[in-house]
Scaffold this motif. Sequence first.
Motif: not given
Length: 158
Positions: A137-146
């Motif tokens: 189950t997807v708990a979190a999604v965020r853009p990756a840092t540089a």
Amino acid sequence: MNIIKNSVVTLNYRVTNPEGAEVDDGKEPLIYLHGGHDDLFPKLEEALDGKTIGDTVTVRLHADEAFGEYDPELVQIEPLDNLPEEIQVGMELEGEATDEEDDDEVIVYRVTEINGDEATLDGNHPLAGQALVFTCTVAAVRPATAEELANGTAESED
């Protein structure tokens, strides 16, 4: 946010064999960099593409899609004299690949048996040769840092 290339995904997961016996209870969430960074099995990553927080996927992986087929050539019997004195079944030792094409590859061998003055070392992953069922189950999604993109791996959020 939907899971897209170069997003950092946190999964709550459980792994079983096809008969339903638990292989990994997923006590710790799995955090990975999505989009072909070799952080996750490709078939599982493909199933997660486009998903969002709360979505659940179940993917069955054949052995060759997970940890590979079991390779009997990765099993060696070594004299105890060639190994550390404190050797025990279950220990892991680093060794070099026996295949001349991969001379710089390091293999982790598990001690699977000690018999007399010899030890059996197995370079296969403990789950090699097994089909696996991942339910996550997807708990979190965020853009990756540089920095994560430069390293090609996700950083945990401790």
